[in-house]
Scaffold this active site. Structure first.
Site, mmCIF file in Angstrom:
data_model
loop_
_atom_site.group_PDB
_atom_site.id
_atom_site.type_symbol
_atom_site.label_atom_id
_atom_site.label_comp_id
_atom_site.label_asym_id
_atom_site.label_seq_id
_atom_site.Cartn_x
_atom_site.Cartn_y
_atom_site.Cartn_z
ATOM 1 N N GLU A 108 44.458 44.334 50.317
ATOM 2 C CA GLU A 108 43.511 43.236 50.565
ATOM 3 C C GLU A 108 42.100 43.745 50.836
ATOM 4 O O GLU A 108 41.117 43.091 50.460
ATOM 5 C CB GLU A 108 43.995 42.358 51.717
ATOM 6 C CG GLU A 108 45.312 41.643 51.456
ATOM 7 C CD GLU A 108 45.298 40.781 50.200
ATOM 8 O OE1 GLU A 108 44.205 40.340 49.782
ATOM 9 O OE2 GLU A 108 46.384 40.566 49.631
ATOM 10 N N HIS B 227 35.636 44.770 46.711
ATOM 11 C CA HIS B 227 35.189 44.268 45.409
ATOM 12 C C HIS B 227 34.247 43.076 45.610
ATOM 13 O O HIS B 227 33.172 42.993 44.987
ATOM 14 C CB HIS B 227 36.419 43.856 44.599
ATOM 15 C CG HIS B 227 36.175 43.712 43.134
ATOM 16 N ND1 HIS B 227 37.176 43.404 42.241
ATOM 17 C CD2 HIS B 227 35.046 43.809 42.389
ATOM 18 C CE1 HIS B 227 36.682 43.329 41.021
ATOM 19 N NE2 HIS B 227 35.380 43.555 41.089
#
Length: 595
Positions: free
Chosen positions: A389, A395
Site C-alpha cells: 500500500e 506513486h
C-alpha cells in the site's frame, strides 16, 4: 498482537488526520454547496460554447469542480470506512454520491457536443485560445470515443441513472462490511467467540488443523447463507456492465474495459493462456504441500498454513515500518524520506476496529496527500501489505507533485507495478538477511504463496470474470448454480487434482469485492510480472532502470499505460515478462523443494 475494542482506544498517531481535508463537517458542507452552484453554471454552457474562449472557461470550471468534488467524496468515503456502522458518515457518502450524479448530469452534454464538432473546428478553437493547450491532448483523444458516445439526451439519461447503476457494488459493500456476521470459533480458553476477518487471517494459518477448519467453516458460513442474495447482486453488476457495453457499441464488455487505456485484448487473453500453460509448478506445489503437511487429503483450509513450523514471528507495526524502510533503500533517499514523513504526518489508518472496512487500500488526493487504510495484524502478511500500500501511496505522491491535475491520476494497469516492486524488494531483503536455513525456507514459502495469490489466483479470477460476462452476452443465466459451477471448475483447474474441494469452495465467488469492478483483477497479475522484471534489474544495480522507474512513478497518466511501462523497460504486449515471472515461480518451487 495489539487489538482494540473501540477506535477511541487507538493511538492518534495510528489514525488518519482527516482534518487535512476538512476540519469540520460544516466546511465540507460549504464546499458541497459551492459545487452545487458551480454545477448549475456548468449546465448553463449547454448549447453556448461557440469559440475557444467559451470552451476554455467551461473546461477550467469543470476542473475546479472535479477537484472540489474529490475532496468532498474522499472525506465522506474515509469517514465512512473507519466505521461502516456510522450512519452520519454513511449519510455524507450518500450525499456525495448524489452530488456526483448531479455533476455528471450537468456535464453529460459535453462529450456529444465535442464529437459533433469537426476536428478542424476544434483545432481552430485551440489555435485562437492558447490556454486550451493544457486540455489539448484530452480534447483530441476524445475523438477515439466517437463510435461509443450516445446522443446528448441519452448521455444525460444514463448520467441520471448513475446512482441506480452503481447499486450492486454499494449493496454488496454493505452486506460484506456492515451486515456480515461470521460464525463462532473457539478461543484459547475454550470459549466460543464470534470470528472477525482479522482473526480469520491468523487462524487459517494456525498449525492446528482443527482450528483452521473451524475458522474456515465459520468464515464461509454467512456467504453460503446469503449466496442467493449475493448472486443476485453480482448478476446485476455483470448484466449492467454488459448492457452499458452494448449501448455504447463495444464488441464486448471486456473490450469496453480495455478501450480507455488502449490495452490490446491480446494482453488479457495471453495472460490467461500463458498462465494455464504453466500450471505444472502449481500442481507440484500442491503435491508438495500435501506431502509436507502429512495429510491424506489436502483441503482448502490447508492452503494458507506455513509449511515451515516454529519460525513464525510477531512483527509490530513499528518494526514492520522500519523493515520496509530498510528494504526499499535501493529506491533512493528521497523515496525513503517521503515514506518517513507519511508515517509521522498520520497519512495511515493502521488498526482493525469494530465496523472498519476490511482489507487495505491507498487513496491519493490531489492537492492534499495520499491516505492509506490498513487492518494491521502484526504478522508477515501485514508487513507485505504495508509495503504494497505504501508503494501505491508513493506513486500517488510522486504523480501528484510532478504532474498537473489533468494528468496526475494514474490508471489501475500501472498502479499494481508500484506496489509490487516494493513487495519484491522486501522479499529479496528478507531472504538476503535470513541467516537461519529454516527462516529462509519460511520466507520462500511465504513468497511462493504470495506469488500464487497475486498472480495465479488473480488470473483465475480474471478468467471467471471473462466467462461470466460472456454468459451474460450470450443471454445465458447467471445465478447461484452457474456462478458456483464456473468457480468450482476453475478452482480445481488452477490448484490441481491433489486438492480435495470443500462444499464451500464453489461459493468463493460470493466473497470477492473486486468482481464489482469489472476486469480489474488481471492487472494484479500483469503488474506483478512487470514489477518482478523492474525490481530484479534495480537489485542488479541497473541505474538506468532505477532512473526510468522513478520517472515512471512521476508520470501519472501523461501517456497510455502500455507506453509508460515501455519507458520503464517492460513491454507487456510481448509474452516475455509473464514468462519470466512464471520461470521464477518454478525456480522458487525447486529451491523450496530442495531445502
Amino acid at each position: 498482537m495489539q487489538t482494540y475494542d473501540s477506535r477511541n482506544d487507538v493511538p492518534e498517531a495510528e489514525k488518519w488526520n482527516l482534518a487535512d481535508i476538512y476540519t469540520s463537517v460544516e466546511k465540507w458542507e460549504a464546499d458541497y454547496r459551492k459545487i452545487e452552484e458551480l454545477t448549475e453554471e456548468l449546465r448553463s454552457y449547454d448549447g453556448k460554447i461557440e469559440n475557444g474562449n467559451d470552451l476554455y472557461h467551461f473546461l477550467h470550471k469543470e476542473e475546479v469542480v472535479e477537484l472540489l468534488f474529490k475532496n468532498v467524496y474522499v472525506f465522506a468515503r474515509l469517514s465512512g470506512d473507519i466505521d461502516t456502522r456510522d450512519t452520519q458518515a454513511q449519510s455524507l457518502l450518500e450525499k456525495a454520491d448524489q452530488l456526483g450524479v448531479k455533476v455528471n448530469s450537468a456535464t453529460s452534454f459535453f462529450t456529444p457536443f465535442l464529437l459533433s464538432l469537426e476536428k478542424s473546428t476544434l483545432e481552430r478553437f485551440i489555435d485562437e485560445e492558447p490556454r486550451l493547450d493544457y486540455f489539448k491532448k484530452d480534447l483530441l483523444d476524445a475523438y477515439r470515443y466517437k463510435a461509443h458516445v450516445l446522443s446528448k439526451e441519452n448521455e444525460e439519461l444514463l448520467s441520471r441513472l448513475g446512482e441506480s447503476l452503481s447499486s450492486p457494488i454499494r449493496t454488496f459493500g454493505m452486506i460484506n462490511n456492515a451486515d456480515m456476521t461470521f460464525g463462532e470459533v473457539t478461543d484459547g480458553e475454550g470459549k466460543k467467540v464470534r470470528l472477525t476477518r482479522g482473526m480469520y487471517s491468523k487462524l487459517i494459518e494456525d498449525e492446528d488443523r482443527a482450528k483452521r477448519e473451524e475458522a474456515y467453516r465459520a468464515y464461509y458460513k454467512p456467504y453460503v447463507q446469503l449466496k442467493n442474495s449475493i448472486a443476485s447482486t453480482l448478476s446485476s453488476a455483470v448484466k449492467t456492465n454488459v448492457t452499458l457495453s452494448q449501448l455504447r457499441n463495444y464488441p464486448s464488455a471486456l473490450e469496453k474495459s480495455l478501450f480507455g487505456k488502449k490495452i490490446p485484448k491480446d494482453v488479457y487473453e495471453n495472460l490467461i493462456k500463458t498462465a494455464k500453460e504453466n500450471l505444472a509448478p502449481m500442481y507440484c506445489y500442491t503435491e508438495l504441500r500435501k506431502e509436507t503437511l502429512g495429510v491424506t487429503e489436502l483441503r482448502q483450509y490447508d492452503l494458507a498454513v506455513p509449511l515451515v513450523k516454529g519460525v513464525k514471528e510477531d512483527i509490530s507495526y513499528e518494526d514492520a515500518y522500519e523493515t520496509m524502510l530498510e528494504a526499499l533503500v535501493p529506491l533512493g533517499s528521497d523515496y525513503i524520506n517521503v515514506l518517513k514523513e507519511m508515517k509521522n504526518s498520520r497519512y495511515i489508518d493502521v488498526r482493525e476496529t469494530p465496523g472498519k472496512r476490511s482489507g487495505a487500500y491507498n487513496m491519493g488526493l490531489y492537492g492534499t496527500h495520499p491516505f492509506v487504510l490498513l487492518n494491521h495484524q502484526d504478522d508477515l502478511d501485514s508487513l507485505f501489505t504495508l509495503a504494497h500500500e505504501m508503494g501505491h501511496a508513493m506513486h500517488s505522491h510522486y504523480s501528484n507533485t510532478h504532474q498537473p491535475q489533468i494528468t496526475a491520476g494514474y490508471t489501475i494497469f500501472v498502479a499494481e507495478v508500484a506496489s509490487t516492486v516494493n513487495e519484491v524488494l522486501l522479499i529479496n531483503y528478507l531472504l538476503k538477511n535470513a541467516k537461519d536455513k529454516e527462516y529462509r525456507k519460511y520466507l520462500l514459502n511465504h513468497f511462493i504463496d504470495q506469488f500464487k495469490g497475486t498472480f495465479f489466483t488473480q488470473v483465475m479470477f480474471a478468467e471467471f470474470e471473462k466467462k461470466t460476462h460472456e454468459r451474460a452476452e450470450n443471454g445465458e443465466p447467471l445465478n447461484v448454480d452457474s456462478f458456483s459451477e464456473m468457480y468450482e471448475a476453475l478452482f480445481q483447474e488452477y490448484n490441481g487434482e491433489a486438492l480435495v474441494l470443500e462444499e464451500e469452495t464453489k461459493y468463493g465467488w460470493a466473497r470477492i469485492p473486486h468482481f464489482y469492478r469489472p476486469f480489474y483483477v488481471y492487472q494484479y497479475a500483469t503488474g506483478f510480472a512487470a514489477a518482478i522484471d523492474i525490481a530484479n534489474k534495480i537489485l542488479s544495480g541497473d541505474e538506468t532502470t532505477l532512473r526510468n522507474y522513478l520517472e515512471f512513478l512521476k508520470s501519472g497518466s501523461s501517456d497510455y499505460p502500455i507506453e509508460l511501462l515501455k519507458n520503464a523497460g517492460v513491454d507487456l504486449t510481448r509474452p516475455e515478462p509473464v514468462e519470466n515471472a512464471l520461470s521464477l515461480f518454478g525456480e522458487l518451487i525447486d529451491e523450496f523443494s530442495a531445502l
